[in-house]
Design an enzyme around this catalytic site. Structure first.
Site, PDB file in Angstrom:
ATOM      1  N   TYR A 263       0.844  -1.196   0.000  1.00  0.00           N
ATOM      2  CA  TYR A 263       0.000   0.000   0.000  1.00  0.00           C
ATOM      3  C   TYR A 263       0.883   1.250   0.000  1.00  0.00           C
ATOM      4  CZ  TYR A 263      -3.330   3.555   1.279  1.00  0.00           C
ATOM      5  OH  TYR A 263      -4.086   4.710   1.280  1.00  0.00           O
ATOM      6  N   ASP A 298      -7.220  -5.003  -1.072  1.00  0.00           N
ATOM      7  CA  ASP A 298      -8.468  -4.348  -1.480  1.00  0.00           C
ATOM      8  C   ASP A 298      -8.206  -3.035  -2.215  1.00  0.00           C
ATOM      9  OD1 ASP A 298      -8.850  -2.076   0.915  1.00  0.00           O
ATOM     10  OD2 ASP A 298      -7.762  -3.859   1.528  1.00  0.00           O
ATOM     11  N   LYS A 370     -10.102 -10.326   5.871  1.00  0.00           N
ATOM     12  CA  LYS A 370     -10.771  -9.038   6.023  1.00  0.00           C
ATOM     13  C   LYS A 370     -11.374  -8.628   4.676  1.00  0.00           C
ATOM     14  CE  LYS A 370      -9.989  -4.164   7.029  1.00  0.00           C
ATOM     15  NZ  LYS A 370      -8.965  -3.129   7.164  1.00  0.00           N
TER      16      LYS A 370
END
Length: 531
Positions: A263, A298, A370
């Site tokens: 990220y 995600d 998650k």
């Protein structure tokens, strides 16, 4: 129970390829250090505080050592040698003198080096002991209050003021949240220091500091006792201070940490080498502290197409699994991330989502996955948004996801109001309670649409892993493989903080973490708190 009838040989091949692709990066992390890794070990040794401008003493001390003798051998030997040679009371006293240029550091040799190393080991052992004590406290709290059933409902607070975050977090727990995430202030990931103390100003979030961690953990312990179920606390161990924040999380008993260097590389332009090195050390700390990591796959789907790029999510998850296990994390600590981000206008979009979610569930059966709600395709139509969130919640329950972050119907309009949060909690509670154990009954038709799509994504994942093995992971990141963003290994923020280890490099924290089983270190919950 397998529902997709995945070929075990293909699954095994995917994992072997991920191991091969990860190995050069692991080797790089094992042979390099960073300024934040060095600062983290001093924080575990007890160094706290900051100067009048807010710059931590640990930064002053590491910078002074680097300027005088370098960091190739680590900071421990020069620092603890100076404590033995000079009349400084403790690390804080030494750091304040170093900031004034009043300390001469050296790399000790012979008996002096042995004495400094033993002194450093004792300090590191005390710090690791405090982390072990916090882990034992969590176990005791879980026995006292009880553990909520999965899927856990994950909710965010983000006022910027820790004293405003606390009542909001407690209210969220009373409304059904099982995990509270304190969103970090925008831009903190780019600070090469950790702010000190309780903070009351932060943009779009609250600063991650040790005192803020302590305050929120105490508040959630209070509400856990009130509700009779343990409420978990999440923050962010990422960015330029990933190792330090991981250490502080271990000292203050956080339960989950967003911890994925990809990220920071992709969305914050942090140097890939810096972040992979920092990530390994931070995950070693998380393993010891019993903290569940959350990874950021995600986020790829906010920039890439969720159908075309589905295999990049699986590849990243397989790599994260390998990186995590090499650092000591157990399956139950691998909170791998994925998201419900397929364009709802696409025919069969929900079936595609079920295929992707079930594939991840079966590839990582023991991981606390998650699942992230729709954001990319949320619009100003709040009714359609609320319906889309319900479909997301349904997919999460049907495929047995472990952690569900609640979706907000006003995601595409404004920062959600508390009333929006209440409606979102009502949505997920209804779906979870109404469906019950629906995952037991959801069995896709053999060779049907869902099964074929899952196998296709797995096959594409294997193909991509083979290319990464040929070209290296760092080159794949440079080419924009993940999140359609190019990040070369020789560019990005923080590269100047990377140092190649010399022969004789010494880090007592790593020495302890690599010589002991992180999951066999329980201590009585009555062990003393860190000061």
């Amino acid at each position: 129970m397998t529902k997709l009838d995945l070929d075990p040989q293909v699954v095994r091949k995917a994992r072997l390829l991920a191991e091969r692709a990860a190995q050069p990066v692991i080797e790089m992390a094992r042979t390099h250090t960073t300024v934040s890794v060095e600062r983290a070990q001093l924080r575990l040794a007890g160094l706290t505080g900051a100067d009048s401008d807010g710059l931590p003493w640990v930064n002053h001390l590491v910078d002074a050592v680097r300027d005088q003798v370098g960091l190739e051998h680590g900071v421990a030997l020069p620092v603890f040698d100076a404590l033995l040679r000079e009349p400084y009371a403790d690390l804080g006293d030494l750091a304040r003198a170093a900031a004034l240029g009043a300390v001469t550091f050296r790399l000790p040799a012979g008996g002096d080096a042995e004495a400094a190393a033993e002194y450093a080991r004792c300090a590191a052992r005390q710090g690791i002991g405090r982390v072990d004590a916090r882990r034992a406290e969590r176990d005791a709290m879980l026995r006292l209050t009880g553990d909520p059933r999965q899927p856990w409902i994950y909710l965010i607070v983000a006022t910027g003021d820790i004293y405003e975050d606390i009542p909001q977090a407690q209210a969220a727990a009373r409304e059904g949240a099982d995990v509270v995430a304190v969103i970090r202030s925008t831009g903190q990931s780019l600070l090469d220091y950790v702010p000190e103390g309780a903070t009351r100003e932060g943009y779009a979030g609250t600063y991650a500091t040790q005192e803020n961690f302590r305050l929120m953990r105490a508040a959630l312990d209070d509400v856990s006792r009130e509700l009779g179920r343990y409420v978990r606390l999440t923050n962010y161990a990422s960015g330029l201070c990933m190792p330090e924040i991981a250490a502080l999380a271990g000292l203050e008993r956080l339960d989950m940490m967003l911890n994925d260097c990809m990220y920071g590389i992709i969305f914050r332009d942090i140097n890939p080498r810096r972040t992979f090195i920092d990530q390994r050390f931070s995950r070693q700390i998380h393993a010891r502290a019993g903290i569940v990591i959350n990874t950021g796959e995600d986020n790829y789907l906010t920039t890439a197409d969720a159908v075309d790029a589905a295999h990049t999510v699986v590849v990243s998850q397989l790599l994260n699994e390998r990186f995590g296990k090499e650092a000591g994390l157990a399956d139950g600590q691998l909170g791998l991330g994925h998201a419900f981000e397929i364009n709802p206008a696409i025919p069969e979009s929900f079936r595609l989502e079920l295929a992707h979610a079930q594939l991840v569930r079966e590839l990582f059966p023991d991981a606390p996955l998650k699942y992230m709600p729709p954001t990319k395709h949320m619009t100003g139509n709040i009714f359609a948004g609320y319906l889309l969130d319900a479909f997301f919640n349904l997919a999460g329950v049907m495929t047995g996801q472990s952690i569900i972050l609640i979706g907000m119907m006003t995601e595409g309009i404004h920062t959600p109001w508390l009333s929006d949060r209440d409606l979102a909690l009502e949505n997920v509670r209804y779906v979870r309670d109404a469906c019950g154990s629906l995952a037991e009954d959801f069995v896709p038709r053999p060779d049907g649409f869902i099964v074929r799509r899952a196998r296709q994504v797995l096959s594409e994942s294997v193909d991509l892993l083979e290319r990464i093995c040929d070209d290296t992971l760092l080159k794949a990141i440079a080419d924009g493989t993940f999140g359609v963003t190019r990040r070369p290994a020789d560019r990005g923020k923080g590269l100047d903080g990377v140092v190649e280890r010399a022969d004789g490099y010494f880090n007592p924290v790593i020495e302890i973490l690599e010589s002991e089983d992180p999951h066999a270190t329980a201590v009585p919950a009555s062990a003393g708190r860190a000061e």
